[in-house]
Design a protein around this motif. Structure first.
Motif, PDB file in Angstrom:
ATOM      1  N   ASN A 113       0.868  -1.172   0.000  1.00 51.12           N
ATOM      2  CA  ASN A 113       0.000   0.000   0.000  1.00 51.12           C
ATOM      3  C   ASN A 113       0.910   1.229   0.000  1.00 51.12           C
ATOM      4  OD1 ASN A 113      -2.250   1.611   0.142  1.00 51.12           O
ATOM      5  ND2 ASN A 113      -2.609   1.283   2.321  1.00 51.12           N
ATOM      6  N   HIS A 165      -1.725   0.296  -4.848  1.00 54.13           N
ATOM      7  CA  HIS A 165      -2.403  -0.435  -3.781  1.00 54.13           C
ATOM      8  C   HIS A 165      -2.879  -1.788  -4.311  1.00 54.13           C
ATOM      9  CE1 HIS A 165      -2.559   3.625  -2.116  1.00 54.13           C
ATOM     10  NE2 HIS A 165      -3.214   3.998  -3.206  1.00 54.13           N
ATOM     11  N   GLY A 213      -5.499  -4.996  -4.004  1.00 50.92           N
ATOM     12  CA  GLY A 213      -6.933  -4.956  -3.750  1.00 50.92           C
ATOM     13  C   GLY A 213      -7.338  -5.700  -2.499  1.00 50.92           C
ATOM     14  N   GLY A 257      -6.253  -4.539  -7.680  1.00 52.01           N
ATOM     15  CA  GLY A 257      -5.600  -3.398  -7.057  1.00 52.01           C
ATOM     16  C   GLY A 257      -5.792  -2.138  -7.882  1.00 52.01           C
ATOM     17  N   THR A 258      -5.138  -1.070  -7.450  1.00 56.03           N
ATOM     18  CA  THR A 258      -5.241   0.212  -8.144  1.00 56.03           C
ATOM     19  C   THR A 258      -3.861   0.820  -8.326  1.00 56.03           C
ATOM     20  OG1 THR A 258      -5.548   1.433  -6.062  1.00 56.03           O
ATOM     21  CG2 THR A 258      -7.531   0.689  -7.199  1.00 56.03           C
ATOM     22  N   SER A 300      -2.641   4.710  -9.519  1.00 54.55           N
ATOM     23  CA  SER A 300      -3.134   6.026  -9.915  1.00 54.55           C
ATOM     24  C   SER A 300      -1.987   7.021  -9.938  1.00 54.55           C
ATOM     25  CB  SER A 300      -4.217   6.515  -8.948  1.00 54.55           C
ATOM     26  OG  SER A 300      -3.701   6.629  -7.633  1.00 54.55           O
ATOM     27  N   ASN A 308      -5.808  10.490 -12.837  1.00 55.16           N
ATOM     28  CA  ASN A 308      -5.558   9.239 -13.568  1.00 55.16           C
ATOM     29  C   ASN A 308      -4.857   9.533 -14.892  1.00 55.16           C
ATOM     30  OD1 ASN A 308      -5.532   6.498 -14.167  1.00 55.16           O
ATOM     31  ND2 ASN A 308      -7.632   6.476 -14.948  1.00 55.16           N
ATOM     32  N   SER A 363      -5.026   4.443 -16.483  1.00 57.04           N
ATOM     33  CA  SER A 363      -5.028   3.032 -16.087  1.00 57.04           C
ATOM     34  C   SER A 363      -6.419   2.632 -15.598  1.00 57.04           C
ATOM     35  CB  SER A 363      -3.994   2.789 -14.983  1.00 57.04           C
ATOM     36  OG  SER A 363      -4.236   3.635 -13.886  1.00 57.04           O
ATOM     37  N   ASP A 364      -6.862   1.469 -16.038  1.00 59.60           N
ATOM     38  CA  ASP A 364      -8.174   0.956 -15.635  1.00 59.60           C
ATOM     39  C   ASP A 364      -8.109   0.415 -14.211  1.00 59.60           C
ATOM     40  OD1 ASP A 364      -9.321   1.553 -18.053  1.00 59.60           O
ATOM     41  OD2 ASP A 364      -8.886  -0.410 -18.916  1.00 59.60           O
ATOM     42  N   THR A 365      -9.169   0.627 -13.466  1.00 62.74           N
ATOM     43  CA  THR A 365      -9.309   0.050 -12.142  1.00 62.74           C
ATOM     44  C   THR A 365     -10.544  -0.835 -12.141  1.00 62.74           C
ATOM     45  OG1 THR A 365      -8.267   1.949 -11.077  1.00 62.74           O
ATOM     46  CG2 THR A 365      -9.594   0.519  -9.688  1.00 62.74           C
ATOM     47  N   MET A 384     -13.497  -2.972 -10.748  1.00 61.53           N
ATOM     48  CA  MET A 384     -14.293  -2.858  -9.525  1.00 61.53           C
ATOM     49  C   MET A 384     -15.496  -3.797  -9.609  1.00 61.53           C
ATOM     50  SD  MET A 384     -14.265   1.306  -9.229  1.00 61.53           S
ATOM     51  CE  MET A 384     -14.947   1.334  -7.577  1.00 61.53           C
ATOM     52  N   GLU A 420     -13.375   1.864 -13.350  1.00 62.67           N
ATOM     53  CA  GLU A 420     -13.299   3.257 -12.912  1.00 62.67           C
ATOM     54  C   GLU A 420     -13.133   4.208 -14.087  1.00 62.67           C
ATOM     55  OE1 GLU A 420      -9.997   4.954 -10.345  1.00 62.67           O
ATOM     56  OE2 GLU A 420     -11.509   4.423  -8.848  1.00 62.67           O
TER      57      GLU A 420
END
Length: 198
Positions: free
Chosen positions: A8, A37, A39, A119-120, A122, A147, A151-153, A155, A185
């Motif tokens: 993280n 981060h 997920g 994960g993310t 950003s 962003n 980049s795709d997140t 969810m 996202e």
């Protein structure tokens, strides 16, 4: 733990350009925020619990399916992370064939919170210019990028394996969206604005 995020990382930087004694080139600032981060873990479950929860353990524990130990599922799960054909914006996050129905009256052997969630990553960036017009008035111009790397997140991954229907010859009704992410996202966003401070 359902809130276990291991790596993280968050970092931010603010750089103020050196003053040159010129109103046009003074008071520029560059800022960036980077976030990396992992997920939250995903918990495979079933619904219709009251029909096959003889111990009445309740939703705190949830009934889960069994591991199928299909090829490629040696760890109990297999991540796919690929676009679902014919469904724009849908991602198959993990392989649903790694799971199968358990016998009625049993909770299943799939471990709780056992699937790594998406994960993310950003990267946000901004440029700000402050201009002192008078002693009482300051004008701030800013451009912001959220962003920036686009980049795709992934969810909203569906973790419900299926439904139990009491009284049916085949009581299990699999969930066709099991393992599929139904939302991604928002992409890169640019903003520009002027603020008057007085």
């Amino acid at each position: 733990s359902p809130s276990d995020i291991r790596p993280n990382i968050s970092a931010n930087m603010l750089y103020a350009l050196p003053s040159k004694g010129n109103r046009l080139v003074d008071e520029w600032q560059i800022a960036t925020i980077i976030g990396i981060h992992t997920g939250l873990p995903l918990n495979p479950t079933n619904s219709g619990q009251q029909s096959f929860d003889p111990a009445d353990l309740g939703t705190q524990w949830n009934s889960r399916p069994n591991y199928s130990f299909a090829p490629g599922c040696e760890k109990g799960y297999r991540l796919i992370k690929k676009q679902v054909p014919g469904q724009p914006g849908a991602i198959q996050w993990f392989d649903p064939s790694c799971y199968e129905s358990q016998a009625p009256g049993f909770l299943g052997n799939a471990r709780r919170d056992s699937i790594p969630g998406p994960g993310t990553f950003s990267g946000d960036f901004s440029v700000t210019k402050n201009t002192k017009v008078t002693e009482a008035l300051n004008v701030q111009f800013r451009v912001e990028c959220f962003n920036c790397l686009n980049s795709d997140t992934v969810m909203a991954v569906s973790t419900r394996w299926g439904d139990y229907r009491l009284g049916n010859s085949n009581p299990w009704r699999p969930n066709g969206s099991f393992g599929t992410a139904t939302q991604i996202e928002a992409p890169r966003e640019l903003r520009a604005g002027i603020r008057f401070e007085f």
